[in-house]
Design an enzyme around this catalytic site. Sequence first.
Site, PDB file in Angstrom:
ATOM      1  CE  LYS A  57      42.527  31.733  34.298  1.00  9.75           C
ATOM      2  NZ  LYS A  57      41.500  30.703  34.530  1.00  9.75           N
TER       3      LYS A  57
HETATM    4  C1  R5P Z   1      37.287  33.124  34.957  1.00  7.44           C
HETATM    5  O1  R5P Z   1      37.498  34.148  35.528  1.00  7.44           O
HETATM    6  C2  R5P Z   1      37.818  31.912  35.456  1.00  7.44           C
HETATM    7  O2  R5P Z   1      38.975  32.212  36.143  1.00  7.44           O
HETATM    8  C3  R5P Z   1      38.115  30.817  34.494  1.00  7.44           C
HETATM    9  O3  R5P Z   1      38.898  29.913  35.180  1.00  7.44           O
HETATM   10  C4  R5P Z   1      38.865  31.209  33.251  1.00  7.44           C
HETATM   11  O4  R5P Z   1      38.226  32.217  32.560  1.00  7.44           O
HETATM   12  C5  R5P Z   1      39.101  30.012  32.346  1.00  7.44           C
HETATM   13  O5  R5P Z   1      37.928  29.501  31.895  1.00  7.44           O
HETATM   14  P1  R5P Z   1      37.494  29.617  30.380  1.00  7.44           P
HETATM   15  O6  R5P Z   1      38.403  28.699  29.620  1.00  7.44           O
HETATM   16  O7  R5P Z   1      36.087  29.174  30.370  1.00  7.44           O
HETATM   17  O8  R5P Z   1      37.687  31.041  29.948  1.00  7.44           O
END
Ligand code: R5P
Length: 293
Positions: A203
């Site tokens: 990710k």
């Molecule tokens: C943050 O560390 C988390 O892993 C979230 O899952 C990630 O950032 C995704 O969330 P967002 O779309 O709010 O950035």
Amino acid sequence: MADLDDIKDGKDFGLDRPADTSSFFLKGSAHLDWGMKNRLSRIFNPKTGRTVMLAFDHGYFQGPTTGLERIDLNITPLTEYADVLMATRGAMRSSISPTTQKPLVLRASGGNSILGDLSEETVAVDIEDGLRMNAVAMAAQVYIGGTYQHQSIKNVLKLIDTGMRYGMPTLAVTGVGKDMARDARYFGLASRIAAEIGAHYVKTYFVEEGFERVTAGCPVPIVIAGGKKLPELDALDMAYRAIDQGASGVDMGRNIFQADDPVAMIQAVSKVVHELEKPEKAFQMYNDLKAGG
Ligand code: R5P
């Protein structure tokens, strides 16, 4: 004892049809074991090769953030439109019904908070509990260039090594600190390191310049985090461009659960991800769903 009375010899061996030796649909995953591939096939839709992960794991370091005050109320209406849920074991056990059929990617790092250095994490879940939770992958951050870079890489390595024993994929999340660069060079470096140490998918964040080099340089699938809340059309546009430039999906949180209409937003995001719907049309869909209540 098995019944031996009516044993029939096999007749149809499909001699005109050779066994299927085609490769696996997912980038970089063709040589994994069956259980690993089966779990990955529950994350990524085998028809589109893509996924909409709904991320609501934010509380593990930032507490009850906007849109996640009551996970049972905020997230439950969204789950039917997500392909995958990404959350902590605490959120799942306390607030999400175990009757859900949605696969879980389990947040498996912790030990930090917004009051300290985010990169100071540890592995916070045993593989046994991941299996008990019926997770399809476990996730931890790599903070490349962060104060605790080495520890964060070790966390992901531990998940990978234990996961390999049980067929549990590892999602490496490229974490960003307050003062860290957020460009293609940085995310290309972090994603590639994560893939090379054995993460099954990564990710990262979308960047305006050079994102296609980030995806091309990473030999396993990339999903993008949504990042801070944007106007809905901009978030759909970001998802579109990420997919168009090689991402295999989104792991989106705030841009869904903080949207004016989260239920409409997740459906519009899914349309973009799986059908590469143009952002303007997906935004129209969002508005229509929102108006329809
Ligand atoms: C943050 O560390 C988390 O892993 C979230 O899952 C990630 O950032 C995704 O969330 P967002 O779309 O709010 O950035």
